[in-house]
Design a protein around this motif. Sequence first.
Motif, short mmCIF file in Angstrom:
data_model
loop_
_atom_site.label_atom_id
_atom_site.label_comp_id
_atom_site.label_asym_id
_atom_site.label_seq_id
_atom_site.Cartn_x
_atom_site.Cartn_y
_atom_site.Cartn_z
N LYS A 78 0.86 -1.18 0.00
CA LYS A 78 0.00 0.00 0.00
C LYS A 78 0.89 1.22 0.00
CE LYS A 78 -3.66 2.50 2.45
NZ LYS A 78 -2.92 3.80 2.38
N THR A 79 0.69 2.08 -0.98
CA THR A 79 1.42 3.33 -1.09
C THR A 79 0.42 4.46 -1.25
OG1 THR A 79 1.63 3.23 -3.50
CG2 THR A 79 3.33 2.11 -2.21
N SER A 80 0.93 5.66 -1.46
CA SER A 80 0.04 6.79 -1.69
C SER A 80 -0.73 6.65 -2.99
CB SER A 80 0.85 8.10 -1.70
OG SER A 80 1.87 8.04 -2.69
N GLN A 81 -0.25 5.76 -3.90
CA GLN A 81 -0.94 5.54 -5.17
C GLN A 81 -2.04 4.48 -5.07
OE1 GLN A 81 2.59 5.93 -5.23
NE2 GLN A 81 2.14 8.04 -5.79
N GLY A 82 -2.11 3.76 -3.93
CA GLY A 82 -3.14 2.76 -3.78
C GLY A 82 -2.59 1.41 -3.37
N VAL A 83 -3.46 0.40 -3.41
CA VAL A 83 -3.10 -0.97 -3.02
C VAL A 83 -2.70 -1.77 -4.25
CG1 VAL A 83 -3.90 -3.09 -1.92
CG2 VAL A 83 -4.63 -0.86 -1.04
N ARG A 84 -1.66 -2.59 -4.09
CA ARG A 84 -1.14 -3.37 -5.20
C ARG A 84 -0.85 -4.79 -4.72
NH1 ARG A 84 3.67 -4.01 -8.32
NH2 ARG A 84 3.38 -3.52 -10.52
N GLN A 85 -1.19 -5.78 -5.55
CA GLN A 85 -0.92 -7.17 -5.23
C GLN A 85 -0.15 -7.82 -6.37
OE1 GLN A 85 -4.30 -9.42 -3.30
NE2 GLN A 85 -5.47 -7.67 -4.09
N ALA A 86 0.72 -8.75 -6.01
CA ALA A 86 1.45 -9.52 -7.01
C ALA A 86 1.70 -10.92 -6.46
CB ALA A 86 2.78 -8.84 -7.36
N ALA A 87 1.51 -11.92 -7.31
CA ALA A 87 1.72 -13.31 -6.90
C ALA A 87 2.38 -14.06 -8.04
CB ALA A 87 0.41 -13.97 -6.50
N ASP A 88 3.19 -15.05 -7.68
CA ASP A 88 3.92 -15.85 -8.67
C ASP A 88 4.04 -17.26 -8.11
OD1 ASP A 88 5.67 -17.03 -10.41
OD2 ASP A 88 7.17 -15.45 -10.37
N ILE A 89 3.64 -18.25 -8.87
CA ILE A 89 3.75 -19.63 -8.42
C ILE A 89 4.32 -20.48 -9.54
CG2 ILE A 89 1.36 -20.15 -9.08
CD1 ILE A 89 1.30 -22.09 -6.66
#
Length: 536
Positions: free
Chosen positions: A421-432
């Motif tokens: 979470k930054t001032s630009q918003g929430v971000r998710q990343a996943a790798d499997i």
Amino acid sequence: LFPFLGRDHNSSCAMARSRMRLLTLLALAAVLGFSPCGLGWFSREETKEQLEKTAKVWKQPHNFRIVGSQFSVDTISQGAEQWQVRAVETNGSSAMFAARDKGQEVSYGINYDSSKSHWKPPLNTRIYATGISDEGDAPEWTVRLEGPGSAPKQLSVTGKGLEDVVYDASVGVERRLKRGLFWSYALDAKGREGWKPWIRQGLGLKYAPPAGDVNAKFNVFQAESKEPNGTVSMDWEGLLRGRLTGWSSKQGGKILSTDPQYTFRLNRDGLDARARAGARLGTAFGAAAHVSPEGEYQAEGFAEWKNQKELIDGVVVGADAKATAKKGQVELQPVGLTAVAALDKLAPELLADGSTIGLRGRMKLGDRPSLAAIFGLKATKLPQVSAAGSVHLQEDGDVTGVVRLVAEKLKGVDARYELSKTSQGVRQAADIRSPKVDFGGGSQLRLTGKFYKGDDFGVGKPRVQLGVQYEGKVNVLGKSLDLGGDSAAFDSGRSLLDEMGNPWSSPEARKARNSASILRRRVESDFGEARRWLEK
């Protein structure tokens, strides 16, 4: 490209099972794609468009490499709009490349750094060279030549073809006159637009006895002329710095913990003085002053305290504070509080080595506190999985942070998940990445899946990639080459991403362009490497 083909019967059976799994996945995708609801976050029309794109495999993301003993070649691409082909030294950084960023023309270039290359220039010199050319444009190039030694000896030149050529050069020389006494010479030269010359020189005298605690310098510099007739103007500077040896054990032994250090700097702008001394009980104090040529002065003093204590084995707490006094007013800086817990010592049966949590806060009367926490966790009974992250509460009340979960070789599976979470918003990343299917002879295959969600990838729509990772070996003219790469069979997006999930742009093209841009800014400035060296 698939050297595992043609192996023994067991490998063929494994290959057949893999084909069946892949066909099952494709059948499921087709059913979902042509169903009335589509692929969940896609409408039916968007699903059909996605399947049409998936059928054109060249429009999917691909990353492929061939590694030899001297050179390696790697490619990254997503269709004809975004790609890079690069030939680079194995275990080096010098590269030749061709690339295309989205919406731009094809670029060709080179990045060479002799300090990280197997091919070295003579006389222990360093050469850094870059070049890049877009289709139809003159090549933009940069060359930097550095001589050996700590004193600056460099010539940097950049241009666009044979036009708009500018340069920056610096030379520094230091020689000993007598024991502890040295003279120095500095020369900075620049050729700006139209090769208009810019030259500055400096001469210095330094006294630095080998076993002494005093360092004295006096420098004279050529400055920008302010006279209309172009008369040469001069700047000068005197510097004295040292340490009061023995004060911490003799004169101030009951108070001081280290010998006091001082610095005096005198030039056209006046006199600057600084002093600092470490004291007992984690304290320190000092002062700074400036006296102008007109006799006006400014002075300030400071005192600071910093200490920590181990409460129990594995738990350490600390605090720090600083106060400054200026113009009769005392100002207390934010008080800092720190706590660190080694969780592997507090609960070794649950948490493995390296599991730690740390807290840091800064508070000032009348203001909101700022708080930060950082942690790293790894379970004793599941060491393949680790978690790490940090959270920050800013003085304005805004909260930012990141949490990462990583699994390595968990029953053959590698995976990571990141929430930020930054001032630009929430971000998710996943790798499997699935367990490897080994075909023998160094050939391996595994399924991959990647997931990204955030404003970068469109509001409400995640970015999903499904594909394979492959490795293998091949013999070409008696030489063994390593092959490997990643290819996506399904990608819900349209633009290429880098390894961190950010929008991709060619790193080699960016490096070549930045080298020329940085040098041009230096040529236009009054900064000189030789003068900076003389002032140290």
